[in-house]
Scaffold this active site. Structure first.
Site, short mmCIF file in Angstrom:
data_model
loop_
_atom_site.label_atom_id
_atom_site.label_comp_id
_atom_site.label_asym_id
_atom_site.label_seq_id
_atom_site.Cartn_x
_atom_site.Cartn_y
_atom_site.Cartn_z
N CYS A 80 29.05 7.42 -25.84
CA CYS A 80 29.41 7.76 -24.46
C CYS A 80 30.77 7.13 -24.12
O CYS A 80 30.95 5.92 -24.27
CB CYS A 80 28.35 7.25 -23.49
SG CYS A 80 28.77 7.54 -21.75
N CYS A 86 30.54 2.19 -16.81
CA CYS A 86 29.45 2.73 -16.01
C CYS A 86 28.30 1.71 -15.96
O CYS A 86 28.01 1.03 -16.95
CB CYS A 86 28.97 4.05 -16.60
SG CYS A 86 27.56 4.77 -15.75
N CYS A 89 22.71 3.11 -18.37
CA CYS A 89 22.57 3.26 -19.83
C CYS A 89 23.14 2.07 -20.59
O CYS A 89 23.93 2.22 -21.52
CB CYS A 89 23.23 4.55 -20.30
SG CYS A 89 22.56 6.02 -19.52
N CYS A 166 28.07 12.94 -18.97
CA CYS A 166 26.96 11.99 -18.93
C CYS A 166 25.93 12.44 -19.95
O CYS A 166 25.17 13.38 -19.69
CB CYS A 166 26.35 11.92 -17.54
SG CYS A 166 24.95 10.77 -17.43
N GLN A 275 9.61 12.07 -11.12
CA GLN A 275 10.07 11.37 -12.31
C GLN A 275 11.33 12.04 -12.86
O GLN A 275 11.44 13.26 -12.87
CB GLN A 275 8.97 11.36 -13.38
CG GLN A 275 7.72 10.61 -12.97
CD GLN A 275 7.93 9.10 -12.91
OE1 GLN A 275 9.00 8.58 -13.20
NE2 GLN A 275 6.88 8.38 -12.53
N GLU A 325 -1.00 7.27 0.08
CA GLU A 325 0.45 7.04 -0.06
C GLU A 325 1.00 6.62 1.29
O GLU A 325 0.51 7.05 2.34
CB GLU A 325 1.12 8.33 -0.56
CG GLU A 325 2.62 8.36 -0.52
CD GLU A 325 3.25 7.32 -1.43
OE1 GLU A 325 4.11 6.58 -0.93
OE2 GLU A 325 2.85 7.22 -2.61
N CYS A 399 6.30 0.09 -13.71
CA CYS A 399 7.74 0.22 -13.96
C CYS A 399 8.40 -1.15 -13.94
O CYS A 399 9.63 -1.23 -13.91
CB CYS A 399 8.38 1.16 -12.93
SG CYS A 399 8.20 0.62 -11.21
#
Length: 441
Positions: A80, A86, A89, A166, A275, A325, A399
């Site tokens: 990349c 950036c 990533c 990207c 997601q 929720e 997560c």
């Protein structure tokens, strides 16, 4: 090294060599020097590196790799062109297979260190394509001396890294940053647009533009013509965060994704949480159903249910599903999706799950399993309040390894054992770790 003060340019004249002996929870290398812990960006386990300091703390130091003297076999070439500038990533120097193994080790270490917990069964990771997986992203927009800056936040900075490509974006989205570069400068109110979001849905590509001032009819017409020419859904979001569909390529102002294994069609709006990795989302939902071994007599409670991603798939198998929720918009979408998929044995409630819930009618029913899919802060309040009321199976989607470890300790104290565990490759090339854990009483 003197850790007593923040490093300065003049102080760090000599390169310091360290050995990387482990990994932190966010994928940085761990080293020790003169009794202090150093967190090293860009380093892999078992490497020898020289380091550049970033910030000194009382008990540890943040640093980055200056030079790799002895490489790990898991180090790979980064292709990349924006890597290093950036802010996304950050693990591209680490092989895809190495990332999966390393992320699994990180979570298992957190579980053991903070909860004294080891899973009975560790399953193979759910694996994604390493690039081209991302179905949505947010681009920052800024005008600097009349020139458009469009891209992602730079590493450890609020400045914008101007991007041309990207590699993690899904292929159909790759051309959209350039399209925005060509279109936005033609708008009279171009400086009113602060962000753009890109989406890939089953019914096409979409762009959301956020604007802090109303756009003129002239600008709206330019955007509509552009959307029609390129067959896009185009949404505008005003300063009150209200969203309006300016153009819909297929005439439908909603976006959709599917869960083919469950035969579901899921509607969503750009403001809804979905997601980013559709491939892993499908595998994740299928694995959740398999691990819970749901049948038509089961009563399932899905907490932090969002727009029904797990709830409705489980409703295809279960007797009853209750979803809860905190966001009213998400619950409205969950109810809408239940209707789209003709699922009548689902109930959805709007409740803040960080608050008091024991008085809620749904919380005092009997269930066969509960699904917890909390945000990064975890599900501590829910677990502490429900305690002995929790059913025999708790499926936890995490997560954040740190809050998973904390909450696993709470479940252990409530009489649960970690039966199955596996990581999920939701965010290749990044330090984010998604995992699934099945606790059985």
């Amino acid at each position: 090294m003197n850790f007593s003060r923040a490093p300065s340019r003049t102080y760090w004249k000599k390169e310091e060599e360290v050995q990387i002996t482990g990994l932190s929870h966010d994928g940085r290398g761990l080293a020790r020097y003169q009794g202090k812990t150093i967190f090293v960006e860009g380093a892999l386990e078992q490497e020898t590196v020289t380091i550049q300091p970033i910030k000194a703390h009382r008990k540890f130091m943040d640093a980055r790799v200056r030079q790799v003297l002895a490489e790990s076999t898991e180090r790979c070439q980064v292709d990349c062109p924006h890597f290093g500038q950036c802010g996304g990533c950050s693990l591209q120097y680490w092989s895809h297979e190495g990332q999966l193994k390393g992320k699994q080790r990180i979570v298992l270490d957190q579980l053991n260190r903070f909860g004294g917990i080891a899973p009975v069964d560790i399953t193979e990771p759910l694996v994604s394509e390493p690039y081209g997986y991302r179905h949505r992203c947010r681009l920052a927009i800024r005008w600097q001396k009349g020139q458009l800056q469009l891209g992602f936040r730079a590493s450890q900075s609020q400045s914008i890294c101007d991007i041309n490509v990207c590699p993690v974006l899904a292929e159909p989205l790759q051309a959209l940053p350039e399209l925005l570069r060509n279109t936005l400068p033609t708008l009279k109110g171009k400086r009113s647009i602060s962000h753009a979001e890109l989406f890939l849905a089953d019914n096409g590509r979409a762009i959301l533009l956020r604007h802090i001032k109303p756009l003129s009819d002239h600008d709206r017409n330019i955007l509509s013509v552009c959307a029609e020419r390129h067959q896009l859904h185009l949404f505008l979001q005003d300063n009150d965060r209200q969203i309006h569909c300016l153009y819909a390529a297929d005439g439908d102002d909603k976006l959709y994704y599917s869960l083919p294994e469950s035969g579901l069609k899921m509607a969503f709006q750009p403001s809804d949480f979905t997601q980013v990795n559709g491939q892993i989302n499908r595998k994740m939902v299928a694995q959740a159903i398999e691990w819970l071994d749901i049948d038509e007599k089961d009563q399932i409670l899905d907490l932090y249910c969002g727009l029904g991603n797990f709830s409705l798939a489980m409703a295809k198998k279960a007797g009853t599903v209750v979803g809860v929720e905190g966001g009213a918009g998400a619950v409205a979408r969950a109810r809408e999706n239940a209707g789209i998929n003709q699922l009548t044995h689902c109930e959805f409630f709007v409740v803040d799950l960080s608050g008091e819930i024991t008085h809620q009618e749904w919380a005092n029913r009997q269930y066969d399993a509960v699904v917890l899919d909390p945000p990064r802060v975890g599900a501590q309040e829910v677990i502490e309040q429900l305690g002995s009321q929790l059913p025999g199976k708790v499926l936890y989607i995490s997560c954040n390894p740190a809050t998973l470890a904390r909450d696993a300790g709470l479940l252990k104290a409530a009489g649960f054992q970690l039966q199955r565990f596996g990581v999920m490759d939701m965010f290749p090339q990044t330090a984010h770790i998604e995992s699934m854990a099945l606790f059985v009483r």
